[in-house]
Design a protein around this motif. Structure first.
Motif, PDB file in Angstrom:
ATOM      1  N   ILE A   1       0.823  -1.209   0.000  1.00  0.00           N
ATOM      2  CA  ILE A   1       0.000   0.000   0.000  1.00  0.00           C
ATOM      3  C   ILE A   1       0.860   1.263   0.000  1.00  0.00           C
ATOM      4  O   ILE A   1       0.352   2.367   0.124  1.00  0.00           O
ATOM      5  N   GLU A   2       2.180   1.080  -0.111  1.00  0.00           N
ATOM      6  CA  GLU A   2       3.095   2.222  -0.057  1.00  0.00           C
ATOM      7  C   GLU A   2       3.134   3.007  -1.367  1.00  0.00           C
ATOM      8  O   GLU A   2       3.336   4.213  -1.370  1.00  0.00           O
ATOM      9  N   ALA A   3       2.962   2.310  -2.489  1.00  0.00           N
ATOM     10  CA  ALA A   3       3.109   2.970  -3.789  1.00  0.00           C
ATOM     11  C   ALA A   3       1.936   3.909  -4.063  1.00  0.00           C
ATOM     12  O   ALA A   3       0.787   3.584  -3.797  1.00  0.00           O
ATOM     13  N   LYS A   4       2.254   5.079  -4.591  1.00  0.00           N
ATOM     14  CA  LYS A   4       1.236   6.050  -4.980  1.00  0.00           C
ATOM     15  C   LYS A   4       0.939   5.902  -6.467  1.00  0.00           C
ATOM     16  O   LYS A   4       1.781   5.421  -7.238  1.00  0.00           O
ATOM     17  N   GLN A   5      -0.244   6.337  -6.872  1.00  0.00           N
ATOM     18  CA  GLN A   5      -0.640   6.262  -8.276  1.00  0.00           C
ATOM     19  C   GLN A   5      -1.161   7.613  -8.727  1.00  0.00           C
ATOM     20  O   GLN A   5      -1.866   8.302  -7.981  1.00  0.00           O
ATOM     21  N   THR A   6      -0.806   7.999  -9.943  1.00  0.00           N
ATOM     22  CA  THR A   6      -1.233   9.294 -10.466  1.00  0.00           C
ATOM     23  C   THR A   6      -1.197   9.262 -11.985  1.00  0.00           C
ATOM     24  O   THR A   6      -0.768   8.283 -12.595  1.00  0.00           O
ATOM     25  N   THR A   7      -1.668  10.348 -12.593  1.00  0.00           N
ATOM     26  CA  THR A   7      -1.580  10.532 -14.037  1.00  0.00           C
ATOM     27  C   THR A   7      -0.572  11.638 -14.329  1.00  0.00           C
ATOM     28  O   THR A   7      -0.199  12.405 -13.435  1.00  0.00           O
ATOM     29  N   VAL A   8      -0.157  11.730 -15.578  1.00  0.00           N
ATOM     30  CA  VAL A   8       0.761  12.808 -15.957  1.00  0.00           C
ATOM     31  C   VAL A   8       0.098  14.166 -15.721  1.00  0.00           C
ATOM     32  O   VAL A   8       0.727  15.116 -15.267  1.00  0.00           O
ATOM     33  N   GLU A   9      -1.205  14.238 -16.014  1.00  0.00           N
ATOM     34  CA  GLU A   9      -1.926  15.495 -15.811  1.00  0.00           C
ATOM     35  C   GLU A   9      -1.877  15.924 -14.345  1.00  0.00           C
ATOM     36  O   GLU A   9      -1.613  17.090 -14.039  1.00  0.00           O
TER      37      GLU A   9
ATOM     38  N   LYS B   1      -4.520  25.127 -12.542  1.00  0.00           N
ATOM     39  CA  LYS B   1      -5.766  24.460 -12.894  1.00  0.00           C
ATOM     40  C   LYS B   1      -5.795  24.210 -14.392  1.00  0.00           C
ATOM     41  O   LYS B   1      -5.579  25.124 -15.189  1.00  0.00           O
ATOM     42  N   ILE B   2      -6.055  22.958 -14.777  1.00  0.00           N
ATOM     43  CA  ILE B   2      -6.032  22.582 -16.187  1.00  0.00           C
ATOM     44  C   ILE B   2      -7.455  22.562 -16.728  1.00  0.00           C
ATOM     45  O   ILE B   2      -8.332  21.883 -16.191  1.00  0.00           O
ATOM     46  N   ALA B   3      -7.665  23.323 -17.799  1.00  0.00           N
ATOM     47  CA  ALA B   3      -9.008  23.443 -18.380  1.00  0.00           C
ATOM     48  C   ALA B   3      -9.307  22.325 -19.364  1.00  0.00           C
ATOM     49  O   ALA B   3     -10.449  21.935 -19.559  1.00  0.00           O
ATOM     50  N   GLY B   4      -8.279  21.788 -20.009  1.00  0.00           N
ATOM     51  CA  GLY B   4      -8.485  20.746 -21.014  1.00  0.00           C
ATOM     52  C   GLY B   4      -7.413  20.828 -22.071  1.00  0.00           C
ATOM     53  O   GLY B   4      -6.473  21.630 -21.968  1.00  0.00           O
ATOM     54  N   PRO B   5      -7.495  20.016 -23.107  1.00  0.00           N
ATOM     55  CA  PRO B   5      -6.477  20.053 -24.158  1.00  0.00           C
ATOM     56  C   PRO B   5      -6.586  21.312 -25.006  1.00  0.00           C
ATOM     57  O   PRO B   5      -7.654  21.920 -25.104  1.00  0.00           O
TER      58      PRO B   5
ATOM     59  N   ASP C   1      -0.439  21.977 -29.217  1.00  0.00           N
ATOM     60  CA  ASP C   1       0.039  21.096 -28.150  1.00  0.00           C
ATOM     61  C   ASP C   1       1.231  20.267 -28.602  1.00  0.00           C
ATOM     62  O   ASP C   1       2.116  19.949 -27.802  1.00  0.00           O
ATOM     63  N   VAL C   2       1.257  19.893 -29.889  1.00  0.00           N
ATOM     64  CA  VAL C   2       2.423  19.183 -30.416  1.00  0.00           C
ATOM     65  C   VAL C   2       3.666  20.057 -30.289  1.00  0.00           C
ATOM     66  O   VAL C   2       4.734  19.597 -29.859  1.00  0.00           O
ATOM     67  N   LEU C   3       3.540  21.310 -30.635  1.00  0.00           N
ATOM     68  CA  LEU C   3       4.667  22.228 -30.533  1.00  0.00           C
ATOM     69  C   LEU C   3       5.079  22.424 -29.077  1.00  0.00           C
ATOM     70  O   LEU C   3       6.276  22.429 -28.753  1.00  0.00           O
ATOM     71  N   LYS C   4       4.107  22.584 -28.203  1.00  0.00           N
ATOM     72  CA  LYS C   4       4.423  22.775 -26.784  1.00  0.00           C
ATOM     73  C   LYS C   4       5.076  21.536 -26.175  1.00  0.00           C
ATOM     74  O   LYS C   4       5.782  21.642 -25.172  1.00  0.00           O
ATOM     75  N   GLY C   5       4.836  20.382 -26.770  1.00  0.00           N
ATOM     76  CA  GLY C   5       5.458  19.158 -26.289  1.00  0.00           C
ATOM     77  C   GLY C   5       6.818  18.884 -26.884  1.00  0.00           C
ATOM     78  O   GLY C   5       7.503  17.939 -26.490  1.00  0.00           O
ATOM     79  N   ASP C   6       7.248  19.728 -27.839  1.00  0.00           N
ATOM     80  CA  ASP C   6       8.544  19.566 -28.501  1.00  0.00           C
ATOM     81  C   ASP C   6       9.668  19.873 -27.511  1.00  0.00           C
ATOM     82  O   ASP C   6       9.604  20.826 -26.744  1.00  0.00           O
TER      83      ASP C   6
ATOM     84  N   ALA D   1      -6.085  32.299 -16.831  1.00  0.00           N
ATOM     85  CA  ALA D   1      -5.809  31.616 -18.102  1.00  0.00           C
ATOM     86  C   ALA D   1      -6.374  30.204 -18.105  1.00  0.00           C
ATOM     87  O   ALA D   1      -6.412  29.529 -17.076  1.00  0.00           O
ATOM     88  N   LYS D   2      -6.826  29.750 -19.274  1.00  0.00           N
ATOM     89  CA  LYS D   2      -7.302  28.378 -19.437  1.00  0.00           C
ATOM     90  C   LYS D   2      -6.125  27.528 -19.923  1.00  0.00           C
ATOM     91  O   LYS D   2      -5.887  27.372 -21.115  1.00  0.00           O
ATOM     92  N   TRP D   3      -5.401  26.993 -18.950  1.00  0.00           N
ATOM     93  CA  TRP D   3      -4.192  26.243 -19.262  1.00  0.00           C
ATOM     94  C   TRP D   3      -4.543  24.842 -19.771  1.00  0.00           C
ATOM     95  O   TRP D   3      -5.473  24.201 -19.295  1.00  0.00           O
ATOM     96  N   SER D   4      -3.766  24.372 -20.731  1.00  0.00           N
ATOM     97  CA  SER D   4      -3.897  22.996 -21.213  1.00  0.00           C
ATOM     98  C   SER D   4      -2.889  22.117 -20.467  1.00  0.00           C
ATOM     99  O   SER D   4      -2.029  22.611 -19.740  1.00  0.00           O
ATOM    100  N   VAL D   5      -2.987  20.799 -20.683  1.00  0.00           N
ATOM    101  CA  VAL D   5      -2.013  19.892 -20.081  1.00  0.00           C
ATOM    102  C   VAL D   5      -0.620  20.213 -20.601  1.00  0.00           C
ATOM    103  O   VAL D   5       0.368  20.181 -19.845  1.00  0.00           O
ATOM    104  N   ALA D   6      -0.532  20.554 -21.881  1.00  0.00           N
ATOM    105  CA  ALA D   6       0.769  20.911 -22.462  1.00  0.00           C
ATOM    106  C   ALA D   6       1.330  22.162 -21.800  1.00  0.00           C
ATOM    107  O   ALA D   6       2.536  22.256 -21.538  1.00  0.00           O
TER     108      ALA D   6
END
Length: 669
Positions: free
Chosen positions: A244-252, A259-263, A269-274, A421-426
């Motif tokens: 039960i020690e391990a934590k679980q999460t998502t990249v987001e 606060k993330i509004a969405g993609p 987003d491709v460019l922001k991920g470069d 601002a409406k921030w994306s995951v990127a």
């Protein structure tokens, strides 16, 4: 006439009963422990430790306490029952040995050519926690035996219901090698559908927590999955193994400093991920450091101590050349300036000590001087300024991004503030990058990253810095890369993770997806991932595959769901995302849940948007309109990869219903 095994089976049932009773005693003794400490902090720590131990010792009557036995040869002639956790009797003698212990290795790896000191390997068959059968494999016999274990096959093919379960009883030799890799080793697993890569990653986390408990309990273990639904699906695996020690999460969640509004728009987003964005942000952060134009003057008593501008510049240059984080340099500058003042004091005949230096460093003149030269940087506000001011962005992106690329990053309508601002995951990933440039991200001991092929270079960097001094288990399948920024190769992904020395294993033996299904889906591989080996099903059951062209695909899908609902196991109705609302209506009168809803609780029937199918498995899959699944993506290759994912979710049967033409590569013989 086959030998009578009833007495042996009854003896093993009695052993199981005694083992469960011993486990209950162990738990009772743990619960009865008294805490004696005058220190409240120690009390709470001990309470937490006892709670964790109680959770580890929980017994689920529907889950077998042990699943195998090893009978060792001379000189020891010892016998060990292999299970999910260690159980001992009142004298401390082991009744059940943890599957992760070294003594258990032959259960997974021993063979007739290399018996590893074992004479007989026994497997047990269970139904709802009740022992019903056993099967012995004589590793010393030279007589030919059957290739398959009936009990092993039955466990692999047992109908699914609810969340993912552990595979501790069915781990294969090639999987076990990965599971037991050392804590310092980063392993990348390229796994075709049904090869158990996710389970292997989770079991490796459980193994490492067992074998390196002290180290990893302090440093931490993290499991990173693609979405919340996936985490709920795998969430019971580690607790079932007593971890039960391990934590679980998502990249987001990992990068959610804002606060993330969405993609955002896919191309943006491709460019922001470069990975080039890392250079832009590095320039932007360090551009805040200025060089002094005036001397520092520090009044102290009757004296005014001076540090010349050129000397302050030397101090700043020295700090920058050390390669430290921006925030660390900012914190150190006042002390460096104060030390220079102390040298002036000593030269004048004074004898100042460290307390004087600290006092000078905290004085208003020094703090104001240092603040002007090395100001604080707020990550979100900095990115807000970059995306709001074309000239500022051009200053830092010159020679890195083209003018057109820079224009893509500038907001069409500038928000009122960074907070509005409406921030994306990127965007959040870029803010996380800036935050790490300012202050080093703490490193964990081990990170399990699943579906890694879908992450951008910047997202991979975000995960990698969470274990900069630790190791990783990287899981994925290049053929299942379904994001516009999906990684082209594991070499690239490992470079961005900061783990270029990692070892890559390729799993192609499919234990979950039946032969008919995987062979049909593999028709897509020459188009979506021509360099990968096609997977092979090792199960005896070929599975069931039905492909039907129908006038109305949703009506046909509902009919198919009604038919397979009479059979045991889970059902996944996989539909193009755009068809989810219509599917809800079509299923009127049938109990179901929709994956991705906040209340997507366990159900016999899950409606699965194609975009959320990755990583899941169902006994029976009904797949609607393959062509629409392909068309729902930005390009054909990504669409075909999405379809490959959806086609390979079935454990027993796959029914494909379509009104539109199938993609041409599926029609090919």
């Amino acid at each position: 006439m086959p030998p009578d095994t009833s007495d042996t089976l009854q003896a093993e049932k009695d052993y199981l009963k005694n083992s469960r009773a011993a486990l209950a005693v162990m738990r009772e003794k743990t619960g009865a422990l008294e805490i004696h400490s005058a220190d409240r902090v120690n009390q709470e720590f001990l309470k937490a430790a006892i709670y964790r131990r109680m959770k580890e010792l929980e017994d689920d009557p529907d889950v077998p306490l042990f699943f195998g036995r090893l009978d060792y040869l001379e000189p020891t002639d010892e016998t060990f029952h292999i299970g999910r956790r260690h159980v001992n009797d009142a004298l401390g003698e082991p009744l059940v040995v943890d599957w992760r212990a070294d003594i258990s290795v032959p259960f997974y790896r021993a063979s007739k050519t290399e018996p590893m000191g074992v004479g007989v390997r026994r497997r047990f068959g269970f139904t709802h926690g009740e022992m019903t059968a056993f099967e012995d494999e004589d590793l010393t016999s030279t007589a030919p035996t059957q290739q398959h274990s009936n009990i092993l096959d039955a466990e692999i093919e047992r109908p699914r219901s609810g969340p993912m379960r552990d595979i501790v009883a069915t781990i294969q030799p090639e999987q076990d090698v990965i599971v037991r890799a050392g804590v310092d080793d980063t392993i990348c697993v390229q796994g075709a559908p049904g090869t158990g890569k996710t389970a292997v990653g989770l079991h490796r986390a459980a193994y490492l927590l067992y074998a390196y408990r002290d180290q990893l309990s302090r440093a931490g273990v993290l499991v990173v999955g693609p979405n919340a639904s996936f985490l709920r699906y795998i969430g019971d695996v580690l607790p079932a193994l007593g971890e039960i020690e391990a934590k679980q999460t998502t990249v987001e969640e990992l990068v959610s400093r804002v606060k993330i509004a969405g993609p955002g728009p896919a191309l943006v987003d491709v460019l922001k991920g470069d990975v080039r964005m890392a250079k832009v942000l590095h320039r932007a952060v360090w551009s805040h450091v200025d060089l002094p134009k005036e001397s520092l003057v520090v009044p102290r008593g009757a004296h005014r101590w001076r540090v010349a501008a050129y000397q302050a510049e030397e101090l700043i240059t020295e700090l920058r050349n050390r390669g430290i984080r921006y925030g660390a340099g900012r914190a150190m500058l006042p002390q460096r300036l104060a030390h220079a003042v102390l040298l002036r004091m000593e030269a004048a005949g004074d004898s100042p000590d460290d307390r004087v230096q600290d006092s000078v460093a905290r004085s208003r003149p020094v703090k104001q001087y240092a603040e002007a030269l090395w100001p604080a940087v707020d990550p979100a506000k900095l990115l807000f300024r970059l995306f709001s001011d074309p000239e500022l962005l051009a200053e830092h992106a010159d020679g890195i991004l083209t003018a057109d690329e820079q224009a893509m990053l500038i907001w069409d309508k500038v928000p009122r503030s960074a907070g509005a601002a409406k921030w994306s995951v990127a965007d959040a990933t870029l803010i996380d990058e800036i935050a790490d440039l300012v202050d080093r991200t703490p490193s964990l001991g081990h990170v399990v990253l699943d579906e890694a092929q879908d992450l951008s270079a910047m997202q991979l960097r975000a995960v990698g810095r969470r274990c900069s001094t630790g190791s990783m288990t990287v899981l994925g399948d290049i053929a299942q890369g379904t994001t516009p920024w999906a990684t082209p190769s594991w070499d690239d992904a490992l470079k961005h993770l900061g783990k270029t020395g990692a070892h890559t294993e390729e799993l192609t033996a499919g234990f979950r997806v039946p032969g008919q299904v995987i062979e049909y889906a593999a028709r897509l591989l020459p188009t979506i991932a021509p360099h990968l080996k096609p997977p092979t099903a090792v199960r005896r059951a070929r599975g069931e595959l039905t492909i039907s062209r129908v006038p109305d695909s949703l009506v046909a899908a509902v009919t198919a769901v009604r038919e397979v609902s009479e059979r045991p196991g889970s059902i996944g109705l996989i539909v193009p995302d755009a068809l989810v609302p219509a599917t809800r209506k079509a299923l009127h009168g049938i109990a179901f849940s929709v994956l991705g809803d906040e209340d997507d609780a366990d159900a016999h029937l899950d409606v699965v948007p194609a975009s959320l199918a990755k990583g899941l498995e169902f006994d029976h899959v009904v797949l609607v309109e393959p062509a629409d699944i392909v068309a729902g993506e930005a390009d054909e290759r990504t669409g075909l990869r999405r379809l490959y994912v959806c086609l390979t979710r079935a454990v027993t049967s796959l029914i494909v219903v379509h009104r539109e033409d199938l993609p041409g590569v599926l029609e090919a013989a």
